[in-house]
Design an enzyme around this catalytic site. Sequence first.
Site, PDB file in Angstrom:
ATOM      1  N   HIS A  90      10.457  20.186 -47.327  1.00  0.00           N
ATOM      2  CA  HIS A  90       9.909  21.557 -47.347  1.00  0.00           C
ATOM      3  C   HIS A  90      10.487  22.327 -46.164  1.00  0.00           C
ATOM      4  O   HIS A  90      10.080  22.127 -45.025  1.00  0.00           O
ATOM      5  CB  HIS A  90       8.380  21.517 -47.238  1.00  0.00           C
ATOM      6  N   HIS A 138      12.212  26.368 -44.842  1.00  0.00           N
ATOM      7  CA  HIS A 138      12.623  27.754 -45.083  1.00  0.00           C
ATOM      8  C   HIS A 138      13.911  27.986 -44.306  1.00  0.00           C
ATOM      9  O   HIS A 138      13.896  27.993 -43.076  1.00  0.00           O
ATOM     10  CB  HIS A 138      11.534  28.725 -44.613  1.00  0.00           C
ATOM     11  N   LEU A 139      15.008  28.154 -45.044  1.00  0.00           N
ATOM     12  CA  LEU A 139      16.299  28.342 -44.363  1.00  0.00           C
ATOM     13  C   LEU A 139      16.661  29.816 -44.235  1.00  0.00           C
ATOM     14  O   LEU A 139      17.638  30.145 -43.573  1.00  0.00           O
ATOM     15  CB  LEU A 139      17.409  27.597 -45.117  1.00  0.00           C
ATOM     16  N   ARG A 140      15.903  30.693 -44.907  1.00  0.00           N
ATOM     17  CA  ARG A 140      16.164  32.142 -44.863  1.00  0.00           C
ATOM     18  C   ARG A 140      17.570  32.457 -45.379  1.00  0.00           C
ATOM     19  O   ARG A 140      18.153  31.687 -46.106  1.00  0.00           O
ATOM     20  CB  ARG A 140      15.959  32.698 -43.442  1.00  0.00           C
ATOM     21  N   ASN A 173      11.246  31.643 -51.080  1.00  0.00           N
ATOM     22  CA  ASN A 173      10.562  32.915 -50.800  1.00  0.00           C
ATOM     23  C   ASN A 173      11.430  33.878 -50.010  1.00  0.00           C
ATOM     24  O   ASN A 173      11.064  34.353 -48.944  1.00  0.00           O
ATOM     25  CB  ASN A 173       9.209  32.679 -50.104  1.00  0.00           C
ATOM     26  N   LYS A 230       8.148  26.278 -57.087  1.00  0.00           N
ATOM     27  CA  LYS A 230       7.129  26.480 -56.058  1.00  0.00           C
ATOM     28  C   LYS A 230       6.082  27.469 -56.543  1.00  0.00           C
ATOM     29  O   LYS A 230       6.419  28.575 -56.978  1.00  0.00           O
ATOM     30  CB  LYS A 230       7.808  27.017 -54.788  1.00  0.00           C
ATOM     31  N   HIS A 232       1.594  25.722 -52.790  1.00  0.00           N
ATOM     32  CA  HIS A 232       0.939  26.257 -51.597  1.00  0.00           C
ATOM     33  C   HIS A 232      -0.535  26.333 -51.975  1.00  0.00           C
ATOM     34  O   HIS A 232      -0.944  27.230 -52.717  1.00  0.00           O
ATOM     35  CB  HIS A 232       1.504  27.628 -51.225  1.00  0.00           C
ATOM     36  N   HIS A 250       2.402  20.986 -47.214  1.00  0.00           N
ATOM     37  CA  HIS A 250       1.871  21.211 -45.861  1.00  0.00           C
ATOM     38  C   HIS A 250       0.350  21.123 -45.795  1.00  0.00           C
ATOM     39  O   HIS A 250      -0.332  22.100 -45.479  1.00  0.00           O
ATOM     40  CB  HIS A 250       2.363  22.538 -45.278  1.00  0.00           C
ATOM     41  N   LEU A 265       0.792  29.334 -41.931  1.00  0.00           N
ATOM     42  CA  LEU A 265      -0.106  29.173 -43.077  1.00  0.00           C
ATOM     43  C   LEU A 265       0.243  27.907 -43.843  1.00  0.00           C
ATOM     44  O   LEU A 265       1.428  27.607 -43.973  1.00  0.00           O
ATOM     45  CB  LEU A 265      -0.013  30.400 -43.994  1.00  0.00           C
ATOM     46  N   ASP A 314       8.140  22.379 -43.087  1.00  0.00           N
ATOM     47  CA  ASP A 314       7.752  23.780 -43.225  1.00  0.00           C
ATOM     48  C   ASP A 314       8.296  24.613 -42.064  1.00  0.00           C
ATOM     49  O   ASP A 314       7.650  25.570 -41.620  1.00  0.00           O
ATOM     50  CB  ASP A 314       6.229  23.949 -43.344  1.00  0.00           C
ATOM     51  N   HIS A 327      11.029  33.134 -37.814  1.00  0.00           N
ATOM     52  CA  HIS A 327      10.894  34.594 -37.936  1.00  0.00           C
ATOM     53  C   HIS A 327      11.568  35.215 -36.720  1.00  0.00           C
ATOM     54  O   HIS A 327      11.528  34.634 -35.630  1.00  0.00           O
ATOM     55  CB  HIS A 327       9.414  35.009 -37.940  1.00  0.00           C
ATOM     56  N   ALA A 363       3.345  34.678 -40.184  1.00  0.00           N
ATOM     57  CA  ALA A 363       2.977  33.253 -40.196  1.00  0.00           C
ATOM     58  C   ALA A 363       4.234  32.409 -40.280  1.00  0.00           C
ATOM     59  O   ALA A 363       5.108  32.679 -41.104  1.00  0.00           O
ATOM     60  CB  ALA A 363       2.099  32.972 -41.404  1.00  0.00           C
TER      61      ALA A 363
HETATM   62  C1  NCD Z   1       6.165  30.384 -44.478  1.00  0.00           C
HETATM   63  C2  NCD Z   1       7.244  31.444 -44.287  1.00  0.00           C
HETATM   64  O1  NCD Z   1       7.286  32.096 -43.245  1.00  0.00           O
HETATM   65  O2  NCD Z   1       8.088  31.590 -45.192  1.00  0.00           O
HETATM   66  N1  NCD Z   1       5.170  30.562 -43.445  1.00  0.00           N
HETATM   67  C3  NCD Z   1       4.298  29.645 -43.003  1.00  0.00           C
HETATM   68  O3  NCD Z   1       3.464  29.967 -42.167  1.00  0.00           O
HETATM   69  N2  NCD Z   1       4.322  28.398 -43.430  1.00  0.00           N
HETATM   70  C4  NCD Z   1       5.600  30.468 -45.840  1.00  0.00           C
HETATM   71  C5  NCD Z   1       4.757  29.296 -46.230  1.00  0.00           C
HETATM   72  O4  NCD Z   1       5.241  28.181 -46.406  1.00  0.00           O
HETATM   73  O5  NCD Z   1       3.544  29.475 -46.360  1.00  0.00           O
HETATM   74 ZN    ZN Z   2       6.588  26.794 -46.335  1.00  0.00          ZN
END
Ligand code: NCD
Ligand code: ZN
Length: 365
Positions: free
Chosen positions: A17, A19-21, A45, A103, A140, A178, A227, A255, A259, A271
Site C-alpha cells: 500500500h 502513494h507514489l503521486r 487516488n 481500491k 479504506h 491500514h 487517515l 501507506d 504531501h 492527511a
Molecule cells: C492518503 C493520501 O494522502 O493519499 N492519506 C492518508 O492519510 N493515508 C490517503 C489514504 O490512504 O487514506
Molecule cells: Zn493510503
Amino acid sequence: MAEVPTSLVLRRPDDWHVHLRDGAMLRAVLPATARTFARAIVMPNLRPPVTSVDAAEAYRSRILEALPEGISFEPLMTAYLTDDLDPDELARGFAQDVFRAAKLYPANATTNSAAGVSDLSKISSVLTCMEAIDMPLLIHGEVTDPDVDVFDREALFIERHLKPLRQRHPQLRIVLEHITTEESATYIREAYQSGDDRIAATITPHHLHLNRNAMFMGGLRSDFYCLPVVKRECHRRALVKAATSGLPCFFLGTDSAPHPRSGKESACGCAGIFNALHALESYAAVFEQASALDQLEGFASEHGPRFYGLPLNADTVTLVRRQQSVPARLTPPRFACLGDDALPDSEWPLLFHAGEALEWTAEFH
Ligand code: NCD
Ligand code: ZN
C-alpha cells in the site's frame, strides 16, 4: 538469554500500500520506495483518479520512467472504484495484469476520494465480477457519516459495511487497508482462525509507533495526522500484537503518503505521513521492541505475496544494527526538481521519525 543479532538478512520485502503521486513528487519519492521494496501496490487516488486501463498503463509508464537506473522495481497498479465504473473495464485490466486490485474509497473518506463510492449498493455488479475473477478488493474502511466520531469510524465500518459485504460476497478476496484498531485486528484474526483465508489486513509503521497523543504533543502536529487517524494506546498495542503474531493475514503496507509542506502546514492540513525512506528500519524497531524480529520477514516479505498469489522475491536486503539519525526532510535527487512541475525545496515532505535515531540501517545490494 537470546543473543542480540547484529544483522538480519531478509528476503526483499514488498509494500502492499503506497502513494507514489505523480510529476515532481513522484520523481522525488519513488527512489525511497524502489530501493527497499521489490514491488508495491500503487494507490490510484491521483487527480483525476485512475479509473481506466489506459490511465493505469500511462501511470505505470510514468513510474517506470522516473525509476533511477539500476534499481529493479515493479509497480502493481490499482483501479479506483467509482459509482459507475464498468465491470468489463475492470476485468479487462485484471486479465491483462494491468490492474492487480481495485481500491474502494468511500466517497470523501480521505485525500482525493471525492469521486469514491457513495453507496456499496451502487457497485454490486462490480463486486460480483471481482468475486468471480478473484480480483482483490482493497478497502479504506471508514464510515463517512459526519455524525460518527472520527475515532469510531473504522470500527463502525466493520459492523455497518464489511460484515454485510462479506455475507453478500463470501468468495471476494479483501484487504482491509491500514488497520488502526483492536476491533479490526480481532476481526481479521478471527476470520483467519475460523478457516477463512480470503481476508487480510495491511499495517503501517506509523500506526505501530504512534498513538493519538502524537497529534497534540506540545501543539497541533499535522505531521502525525493521517487517515484513518491514529487511535488510543490500547489500539496501537493490539496492532503490534497482530503484526508480530506471525499470522499470514497481516502484512506490510506503509501507506506512505507524501504531501508538499504547504499542504501539511495549513489551517486545514492534509492527511498523510511520508515514511518510505526508513520504512523497513521503522518496522524493525517495532518488531525488536516486541522481541519478535524473527517474525519480520514473514510480515514484510512473505504473507503479502502469498495472499496476492505472487511469487516470493528471490533477492535480499540486510538490516544492520547501526544507529542512524533521521534527517528532517527528504532530499530528492536533483532530477526531481527539473521540469515544469518542479517541487521547490521548501515543499519537500518531512520524514517520519524526523530528528530521531533508528537502531537499524538497511543495506541494499
Ligand atoms: C492518503 C493520501 O494522502 O493519499 N492519506 C492518508 O492519510 N493515508 C490517503 C489514504 O490512504 O487514506
Ligand atoms: Zn493510503
